[in-house]
Motif scaffolding. Structure first.
Motif, PDB file in Angstrom:
ATOM      1  N   VAL A 129       0.849  -1.183   0.000  1.00 25.12           N
ATOM      2  CA  VAL A 129       0.000   0.000   0.000  1.00 25.12           C
ATOM      3  C   VAL A 129       0.884   1.233   0.000  1.00 25.12           C
ATOM      4  CG1 VAL A 129      -1.664   1.319   1.349  1.00 25.12           C
ATOM      5  CG2 VAL A 129      -1.886  -1.146   1.164  1.00 25.12           C
TER       6      VAL A 129
ATOM      7  N   ILE B 251     -12.961  -4.446   5.555  1.00 24.19           N
ATOM      8  CA  ILE B 251     -11.559  -4.232   5.206  1.00 24.19           C
ATOM      9  C   ILE B 251     -10.752  -5.510   5.348  1.00 24.19           C
ATOM     10  CG2 ILE B 251     -10.783  -3.518   7.504  1.00 24.19           C
ATOM     11  CD1 ILE B 251      -9.714  -1.866   4.186  1.00 24.19           C
ATOM     12  N   SER B 252     -11.222  -6.445   6.206  1.00 26.45           N
ATOM     13  CA  SER B 252     -10.590  -7.753   6.389  1.00 26.45           C
ATOM     14  C   SER B 252      -9.124  -7.585   6.758  1.00 26.45           C
ATOM     15  CB  SER B 252     -10.758  -8.598   5.124  1.00 26.45           C
ATOM     16  OG  SER B 252     -10.315  -9.909   5.311  1.00 26.45           O
ATOM     17  N   ASN B 253      -8.234  -8.301   6.068  1.00 23.54           N
ATOM     18  CA  ASN B 253      -6.815  -8.238   6.404  1.00 23.54           C
ATOM     19  C   ASN B 253      -6.047  -7.300   5.484  1.00 23.54           C
ATOM     20  OD1 ASN B 253      -6.991  -9.741   4.104  1.00 23.54           O
ATOM     21  ND2 ASN B 253      -5.608 -11.378   4.767  1.00 23.54           N
ATOM     22  N   GLN B 254      -6.762  -6.459   4.745  1.00 20.07           N
ATOM     23  CA  GLN B 254      -6.085  -5.497   3.887  1.00 20.07           C
ATOM     24  C   GLN B 254      -5.374  -4.455   4.742  1.00 20.07           C
ATOM     25  OE1 GLN B 254      -5.742  -5.377   0.641  1.00 20.07           O
ATOM     26  NE2 GLN B 254      -7.149  -6.971  -0.016  1.00 20.07           N
TER      27      GLN B 254
ATOM     28  N   THR C 170      -4.059   0.850  -3.330  1.00 16.96           N
ATOM     29  CA  THR C 170      -3.253  -0.329  -3.611  1.00 16.96           C
ATOM     30  C   THR C 170      -3.923  -1.163  -4.693  1.00 16.96           C
ATOM     31  OG1 THR C 170      -2.024  -2.139  -2.566  1.00 16.96           O
ATOM     32  CG2 THR C 170      -4.315  -1.837  -1.874  1.00 16.96           C
TER      33      THR C 170
ATOM     34  N   LEU D 240      -8.485  -0.645  -4.868  1.00 18.85           N
ATOM     35  CA  LEU D 240      -8.853  -0.410  -3.484  1.00 18.85           C
ATOM     36  C   LEU D 240      -8.238   0.910  -3.039  1.00 18.85           C
ATOM     37  CD1 LEU D 240      -8.930  -2.984  -0.609  1.00 18.85           C
ATOM     38  CD2 LEU D 240      -7.990  -0.707  -0.232  1.00 18.85           C
TER      39      LEU D 240
END
Length: 301
Positions: free
Chosen positions: A6, A98-101, A194, A198
């Motif tokens: 990112v 967003i989860s594991n982002q 990223t 996203l």
């Protein structure tokens, strides 16, 4: 191959404190929950229904820039980023998705409010319109020497606007042409993007220059940290063409067509205060309003 990380954009680098005021102007253009206005004129309807532009933008563009509008309307099936608009509700992501982002440092994600949704739709429409103007493709082609070939790992720097458009559209298609946008109520003056289209913005920082920059990260272009005064990578290069004076990235301080990065005259940042009235670029004495963002959108909202 290394996975792209990112990328953060510190807005105080290139844009100073102009980001918040530009965002405020963007938000003032769009009404909460505003649906596209449908026009009997097909070119106007294209600007509204396809690009998602506000009624004031539609009328102003058609009045002062009809030729460019008609060119984009005729080319509507082959626009750069043309298939990511109009955005639908699934693009406005809830914080718990967003989860594991990775997430921007200091960010506090919140649910999108209607004002921010309207502002983002309208401003993204501006970005897509501007990136398909003849001035953008001209400036992109003539100033590519300022972009370092190694500035974005794993992604080949294009050799022309046409190759740039082809890469962007193919990459966006591989992600389903689906923008996944998050919003924060923080005040870090940063935006993030990223791979995978996203992107993350702050509610007070939804501006065309930032959106263009982060959309470049969304299709894989990177840069090595904060802005260092050079237009040596695609995200800052694209942002410069849109938000600084038209000649920003092609003028060398030595008067030649080629120069070292630290000799590039980057121009003056575009500031939303110049939106108070429409002034044709040919009659404008202040170089800040010659930015493409100002040339096409400095009008009474």
């Amino acid at each position: 191959m290394k996975k792209l990380s990112v990328i953060a954009l510190a807005t105080l680098g290139l844009l100073g404190s102009n980001v918040a005021s530009a965002a405020e102007h963007s938000q003032s253009l769009a009404q909460p929950n505003a649906a596209p206005v449908h026009y009997t004129n097909p070119a106007k309807d294209f600007l509204s229904s396809k690009l998602g532009l506000s009624p004031s933008d539609v009328e102003m563009l058609f009045k002062y820039h009809e030729k460019t509008v008609l060119e984009e309307f005729r080319n509507r099936d082959n626009l750069l980023f043309g298939n990511i608009v109009p955005l639908n509700s699934s693009s406005f992501m809830a914080p718990n998705t967003i989860s594991n982002q990775p997430i921007g440092a200091g960010y506090h994600l919140v649910n999108w409010d209607s004002q921010s949704i309207a502002a983002f739709k309208d401003t993204l429409g501006r970005v897509v319109f501007l990136m398909n103007t003849p001035e953008f493709s001209r400036d992109f082609n003539r100033s590519l020497f300022t972009v370092k070939s190694q500035s974005s790992e794993n992604v080949l720097i294009p050799s022309s606007y046409d190759k740039f458009k082809s890469y962007v559209n193919q990459t966006a298609a591989s992600y389903g042409n689906h923008v996944k946008a998050y919003v924060s109520d923080s005040h870090t003056e940063r935006a993030w993007g990223t791979n995978g289209l996203l992107i993350e913005f702050e509610q007070s920082g939804i501006g065309a220059d930032l959106i263009a920059h982060e959309m470049m990260h969304g299709v894989g272009y990177a840069h090595d940290g904060a802005y260092n005064g050079w237009n040596d990578n695609i995200p800052y290069y694209v942002q410069t063409i849109l938000s600084r004076n038209e000649s920003a990235s092609d003028i060398c301080d030595n008067g030649l067509s080629k120069c070292e990065g630290n000799m590039i005259n980057s121009g003056v940042p575009y500031n939303s205060q110049y939106n108070d009235t429409y002034r044709p670029a040919s009659k404008e004495t202040d170089p800040t309003s010659l930015a493409l963002l100002g040339k096409y959108f400095n009008h009474v909202s």
